[in-house]
Design a protein around this motif. Structure first.
Motif, mmCIF file in Angstrom:
data_model
loop_
_atom_site.group_PDB
_atom_site.id
_atom_site.type_symbol
_atom_site.label_atom_id
_atom_site.label_comp_id
_atom_site.label_asym_id
_atom_site.label_seq_id
_atom_site.Cartn_x
_atom_site.Cartn_y
_atom_site.Cartn_z
ATOM 1 N N ASN A 53 66.132 30.101 6.762
ATOM 2 C CA ASN A 53 67.385 29.565 7.174
ATOM 3 C C ASN A 53 68.045 29.268 5.988
ATOM 4 O OD1 ASN A 53 67.316 29.610 9.982
ATOM 5 N ND2 ASN A 53 65.807 27.817 9.825
ATOM 6 N N ASP A 54 68.091 29.835 4.799
ATOM 7 C CA ASP A 54 68.937 29.597 3.341
ATOM 8 C C ASP A 54 69.894 30.744 3.468
ATOM 9 O OD1 ASP A 54 69.804 29.263 0.979
ATOM 10 O OD2 ASP A 54 67.996 29.729 -0.094
ATOM 11 N N TYR A 55 71.288 30.194 3.870
ATOM 12 C CA TYR A 55 72.259 31.041 4.101
ATOM 13 C C TYR A 55 73.342 31.131 2.989
ATOM 14 C CZ TYR A 55 70.782 31.971 8.602
ATOM 15 O OH TYR A 55 70.006 32.103 9.903
ATOM 16 N N SER A 56 72.932 30.407 1.560
ATOM 17 C CA SER A 56 73.372 30.730 0.492
ATOM 18 C C SER A 56 73.468 31.937 0.197
ATOM 19 C CB SER A 56 72.810 29.959 -0.720
ATOM 20 O OG SER A 56 71.379 30.356 -1.000
ATOM 21 N N ILE A 57 74.045 32.560 -0.825
ATOM 22 C CA ILE A 57 74.241 34.036 -0.976
ATOM 23 C C ILE A 57 73.715 34.227 -2.352
ATOM 24 C CG2 ILE A 57 76.373 34.565 0.447
ATOM 25 C CD1 ILE A 57 78.083 34.185 -2.253
#
Length: 109
Positions: A53-57
């Protein structure tokens, strides 16, 4: 009714569909857009870790430095409370990739 304007946003792999209605997209990353029109891209945004759930790019994302700069961003923060403008152009999405400042290297002999 009316038109909604969406800027600097990543809409990717939404199980309910990416978007509906009368919406204009500028400098966004989403399937279904026309790449190159109004600064939009359709490439995979390369999230850091969807499984976690890490939606950093990722630092290799095509979304880096593709946003539109707005005045509030000068002192603004991203979702992780990092500066919204790490360099001069914002990234697409809620997180700004934190890169070291670019430097000039001089070599003397």
């Amino acid at each position: 009714s009316g038109t909604v304007a969406v800027y600097n946003t990543v809409l990717w792999s939404n199980p309910f569909g990416d978007y509906t209605g009368t919406i204009t997209f500028s400098n966004c990353c989403a399937t279904g857009l026309t790449a190159g029109v109004q600064g939009n891209i359709t490439n995979d945004p390369l999230f850091s870790s969807v499984i976690s759930n890490d939606y950093s790019i990722a630092k290799t994302s095509p979304c880096i430095d593709k946003g539109i700069k707005f005045s509030w961003m000068v002192d603004g923060l991203d979702l992780a409370r990092n500066p919204r403008l790490n360099l001069h152009v914002p990234d697409l999405g809620a997180y700004e990739v934190q890169q070291p400042p670019r430097a000039t290297v001089l070599i003397f002999r």
